[in-house]
Design a protein around this motif. Structure first.
Motif, mmCIF file in Angstrom:
data_model
loop_
_atom_site.group_PDB
_atom_site.id
_atom_site.type_symbol
_atom_site.label_atom_id
_atom_site.label_comp_id
_atom_site.label_asym_id
_atom_site.label_seq_id
_atom_site.Cartn_x
_atom_site.Cartn_y
_atom_site.Cartn_z
ATOM 1 N N LEU A 163 46.761 46.881 42.749
ATOM 2 C CA LEU A 163 47.599 45.697 42.689
ATOM 3 C C LEU A 163 46.765 44.519 42.194
ATOM 4 C CD1 LEU A 163 50.407 44.481 43.402
ATOM 5 C CD2 LEU A 163 49.576 44.182 45.738
ATOM 6 N N TRP A 164 47.434 43.510 41.665
ATOM 7 C CA TRP A 164 46.715 42.344 41.142
ATOM 8 C C TRP A 164 45.740 41.762 42.156
ATOM 9 C CZ3 TRP A 164 47.139 37.722 43.716
ATOM 10 C CH2 TRP A 164 48.210 37.594 44.614
ATOM 11 N N LYS A 165 46.116 41.786 43.443
ATOM 12 C CA LYS A 165 45.300 41.133 44.467
ATOM 13 C C LYS A 165 44.226 42.049 45.040
ATOM 14 C CE LYS A 165 47.417 40.317 48.423
ATOM 15 N NZ LYS A 165 48.449 39.860 49.383
ATOM 16 N N HIS A 166 44.043 43.235 44.462
ATOM 17 C CA HIS A 166 42.939 44.113 44.864
ATOM 18 C C HIS A 166 41.621 43.401 44.545
ATOM 19 C CE1 HIS A 166 40.667 47.900 45.258
ATOM 20 N NE2 HIS A 166 40.001 47.486 44.194
ATOM 21 N N HIS A 167 40.763 43.255 45.561
ATOM 22 C CA HIS A 167 39.510 42.521 45.392
ATOM 23 C C HIS A 167 38.296 43.410 45.637
ATOM 24 C CE1 HIS A 167 40.955 38.051 45.731
ATOM 25 N NE2 HIS A 167 41.517 38.718 44.736
ATOM 26 N N GLY A 168 38.422 44.693 45.294
ATOM 27 C CA GLY A 168 37.304 45.609 45.489
ATOM 28 C C GLY A 168 36.262 45.546 44.405
ATOM 29 N N ALA A 169 36.522 44.808 43.319
ATOM 30 C CA ALA A 169 35.617 44.831 42.169
ATOM 31 C C ALA A 169 34.780 43.559 42.054
ATOM 32 C CB ALA A 169 36.428 45.043 40.882
ATOM 33 N N ARG A 170 34.404 42.991 43.182
ATOM 34 C CA ARG A 170 33.613 41.752 43.163
ATOM 35 C C ARG A 170 32.291 41.935 42.425
ATOM 36 N NH1 ARG A 170 35.401 38.078 47.325
ATOM 37 N NH2 ARG A 170 37.048 39.019 48.581
ATOM 38 N N THR A 171 31.517 42.945 42.837
ATOM 39 C CA THR A 171 30.188 43.126 42.222
ATOM 40 C C THR A 171 30.321 43.473 40.743
ATOM 41 O OG1 THR A 171 30.140 45.451 42.926
ATOM 42 C CG2 THR A 171 29.154 43.832 44.403
ATOM 43 N N GLN A 172 31.358 44.211 40.387
ATOM 44 C CA GLN A 172 31.555 44.574 38.987
ATOM 45 C C GLN A 172 31.902 43.345 38.139
ATOM 46 O OE1 GLN A 172 32.915 46.257 41.572
ATOM 47 N NE2 GLN A 172 31.722 48.158 41.456
ATOM 48 N N ALA A 173 32.746 42.465 38.676
ATOM 49 C CA ALA A 173 33.075 41.238 37.946
ATOM 50 C C ALA A 173 31.835 40.372 37.763
ATOM 51 C CB ALA A 173 34.164 40.463 38.684
ATOM 52 N N ASP A 174 31.009 40.262 38.803
ATOM 53 C CA ASP A 174 29.770 39.482 38.698
ATOM 54 C C ASP A 174 28.864 40.059 37.618
ATOM 55 O OD1 ASP A 174 30.622 37.823 40.717
ATOM 56 O OD2 ASP A 174 29.461 38.813 42.294
ATOM 57 N N ALA A 175 28.752 41.385 37.586
ATOM 58 C CA ALA A 175 27.879 42.030 36.603
ATOM 59 C C ALA A 175 28.396 41.810 35.181
ATOM 60 C CB ALA A 175 27.772 43.529 36.900
ATOM 61 N N ILE A 176 29.716 41.907 34.991
ATOM 62 C CA ILE A 176 30.300 41.709 33.663
ATOM 63 C C ILE A 176 30.104 40.265 33.201
ATOM 64 C CG2 ILE A 176 32.453 41.667 32.360
ATOM 65 C CD1 ILE A 176 33.387 44.042 34.083
ATOM 66 N N ALA A 212 27.727 38.162 34.181
ATOM 67 C CA ALA A 212 26.308 37.948 33.902
ATOM 68 C C ALA A 212 25.929 38.528 32.545
ATOM 69 C CB ALA A 212 25.456 38.579 35.008
ATOM 70 N N LEU A 213 26.418 39.717 32.255
ATOM 71 C CA LEU A 213 26.127 40.360 30.970
ATOM 72 C C LEU A 213 26.717 39.560 29.818
ATOM 73 C CD1 LEU A 213 25.071 42.813 29.347
ATOM 74 C CD2 LEU A 213 27.290 43.915 29.780
ATOM 75 N N ALA A 214 27.948 39.093 29.978
ATOM 76 C CA ALA A 214 28.603 38.338 28.907
ATOM 77 C C ALA A 214 27.861 37.041 28.611
ATOM 78 C CB ALA A 214 30.054 38.058 29.287
ATOM 79 N N LEU A 240 34.192 34.683 25.796
ATOM 80 C CA LEU A 240 34.169 33.965 27.076
ATOM 81 C C LEU A 240 34.875 32.613 26.988
ATOM 82 C CD1 LEU A 240 30.615 34.515 28.651
ATOM 83 C CD2 LEU A 240 32.827 35.052 29.690
ATOM 84 N N ALA A 241 34.828 31.996 25.806
ATOM 85 C CA ALA A 241 35.465 30.680 25.652
ATOM 86 C C ALA A 241 36.974 30.748 25.871
ATOM 87 C CB ALA A 241 35.168 30.122 24.262
ATOM 88 N N HIS A 242 37.554 31.945 25.714
ATOM 89 C CA HIS A 242 38.999 32.101 25.925
ATOM 90 C C HIS A 242 39.347 32.174 27.415
ATOM 91 C CE1 HIS A 242 40.243 33.008 21.696
ATOM 92 N NE2 HIS A 242 38.943 33.237 21.605
ATOM 93 N N TYR A 243 38.335 32.266 28.272
ATOM 94 C CA TYR A 243 38.580 32.445 29.710
ATOM 95 C C TYR A 243 37.806 31.439 30.561
ATOM 96 C CZ TYR A 243 40.328 36.706 27.675
ATOM 97 O OH TYR A 243 41.011 37.591 26.881
#
Length: 539
Positions: free
Chosen positions: A123-136, A138-140, A148-151
């Protein structure tokens, strides 16, 4: 002569709404049906094992079964026959996504993956991917990725690729078994029209706002995905088949099997999907640039069309033609609104909102010293940080549940003011405010507080089903000019969502000068509390 009616399907967090609207904007019939399994946050169906606290999943069969019931009930209430339905539009929560086989079968429906949480729709509100979002992120930033400028410089943990990467890292067998990764809205449209995976319609709205895609460059380069994880180097070619269509474009005709299930006519045109909040823009009759449409429900998304692209830090997305053709669509939002109000009500032991609202309305601006931070499901705009948490400050023994409730309402309004200031500071014009969705009709006190905090008038269209109306407009567009007579999107919106009788019925909530002055003095306290909580979260 038979009537021409469009069907809008609005998939929310807890239920689906079917709305039948004729081409002059008359709402002919509607029905809301809840999902049998609701939000799956505790245990998978048939399992005794607890899910992790940040998990929020759904059952894909609920979407089909609930839609079938809602459509049939709406047809009955409208006394409408299938031959009168000229098009179907679909809006859906986002980013709600899932892995499937090449024929569209969700992995969670296969016996070998039924007990694996990662195989179920997130579901949209699933928040299990915190570390993955941080890693993405940081890499970007390390690679200075231009998208990135679009977001606003940050992607959210609720987005598409953090959830995919989470699955690869936590359940690699699920990732390997998935032939297709896609948004639930795109999956539902695929089920409606059938066809191969190569033919499935991917919404430019969903991909543009939640999956780092844009018309000029597509998805990020394979080198970026390889750096994310070696096994994702060719994910676009291997697991993201389909063609990109904008909302309102024809995805295909309703299949015979789905027509039988829904009680509709085979071949009925089906539009490409749109994000639920974004559908609220045409549903609110807003086709001009500079109008901020606040789609207020469980969470809130604030949508605005502009005639130009301006990089703005902390926005959820800036997508060319992401909402309406010919304009740049800006999305901002608040992660907890209606669900935060309901959480507080339950926590305070209140049976309903009516008594709580009456008491809160008697309390002066500022809640007699109580200040709230509304980050109870993280912060979207302007900080794009799902790890942040909310707070109440200034409490004393004399304060009541109504003080806490009013402080939360005020915090929600302060959050919108911060968003508006951010847009204007970066050259994006915000000239008009429209509130739509369920909350503006159910909670007039909230809209009045918003007007007072913003110092701006807010229009509330009479329809309580803005996104569903927007979806129905897209269904009419999919039917084509030869059927509807609409020459463009703007004409369809004016005719179906903003005819003179609807404009006359639109209410306008005006700011009260005394309250505006009081909130202008209180707002800095909200920002100070935000700074303090942000510093605490950083250790």
């Amino acid at each position: 002569m038979k009537d021409l009616i469009s069907l809008g399907l609005d998939f929310g967090t807890e239920s689906v709404r079917a709305l039948l609207v004729d081409l002059k904007g008359h709402e002919r019939g509607s029905s809301v049906v809840g999902y049998r399994h609701g939000q799956i946050t505790q245990k998978l169906p048939g399992s005794k094992k607890n899910l992790l606290p940040d998990f929020a999943l759904q059952h894909p069969r609920d979407w089909i079964d609930s839609a079938a019931r809602a459509i049939r009930q709406a047809l009955l209430s409208a006394k409408c026959v299938p031959s009168e339905i000229i098009g179907i539009g679909v809006d859906f929560t986002s980013c709600t996504m899932l892995p499937t086989k090449s024929d569209g079968t969700p992995l969670c429906l296969l016996k070998q993956f039924a007990a694996e949480p990662m195989a179920w729709p997130k579901l949209w509100k699933h928040h299990g991917a915190r570390t993955q979002a941080d890693a993405i992120n940081a890499l970007a930033h390390e690679r200075k990725e231009p998208w990135l400028a679009h977001y606003g410089g940050t992607i959210g943990l609720e987005w598409f690729f953090p959830k995919v990467l989470e699955t690869l890292e936590v359940a690699p067998k699920v990732y390997a078994a998935a032939d297709v990764w896609l948004e639930a809205g795109d999956w539902f449209v695929w089920q409606l029209v059938g066809g191969s995976a190569k033919e499935l319609a991917r919404s430019t709205c969903q991909a543009g706002y939640k999956a780092m895609w844009n018309r000029q460059h597509g998805y990020p380069a394979s080198e970026f995905f390889r750096a994310m994880h070696p096994k994702m180097a060719t994910i676009v070619q291997d697991k993201l088949p389909g063609r990109f269509l904008a909302p309102g474009e024809l995805a295909g005709g309703l299949s015979a099997s789905m027509a039988t299930k829904f009680g509709l006519r085979p071949g009925t045109p089906v539009s490409a999907a749109i994000i639920d909040a974004h559908a609220g823009v045409p549903g609110a009759g807003a086709s001009e640039p500079g109008t901020l449409v606040m789609v207020m429900g469980t969470s809130s998304c604030h949508m605005l069309n502009s005639d130009r692209f301006q990089a703005v830090p902390g926005v959820a997305g800036i997508v060319e033609e992401g909402i309406l053709p010919g304009m740049v669509g800006y999305e901002t939002g608040q992660a907890a609104v209606g669900d935060a109000f309901d959480w507080l009500r339950r926590t305070l032991g209140q049976s309903d909102f009516s008594a709580l609202t009456r008491m809160a309305a008697k309390i002066p601006a500022g809640s007699e010293g109580v200040i709230c931070m509304d980050w109870f499901n993280g912060c979207r705009t302007p900080l794009m940080d799902g790890t942040l948490s909310g707070a109440f400050a200034g409490l004393t023994l004399r304060h009541t549940p109504a003080h806490l409730y009013r402080a939360l309402l005020e915090a929600s309004a302060f959050g919108v003011r911060w968003i508006v200031e951010l847009l204007r500071e970066h050259g994006v014009s915000v000239n008009r405010f429209v509130a739509t969705g369920g909350l503006p009709h159910h909670n007039p006190l909230l809209v009045q507080i918003y007007a007072d905090v913003l110092g701006e008038s807010i229009s509330v269209p009479p329809s309580k089903q803005g996104p569903a109306l927007g979806a129905a407009i897209l269904g009419a567009l999919a039917a084509g000019k030869a059927v509807t007579g609409f020459s463009d999107v703007e004409e369809a919106i004016r005719t179906m969502a903003a005819p003179p009788r609807i404009r006359r019925a639109t209410s306008t909530i005006k700011p009260r000068p005394g309250q505006v002055k009081s909130y202008s003095n209180i707002y800095p306290r909200y920002r100070q509390l935000a700074n303090m909580l942000q510093q605490l979260s950083q250790g």
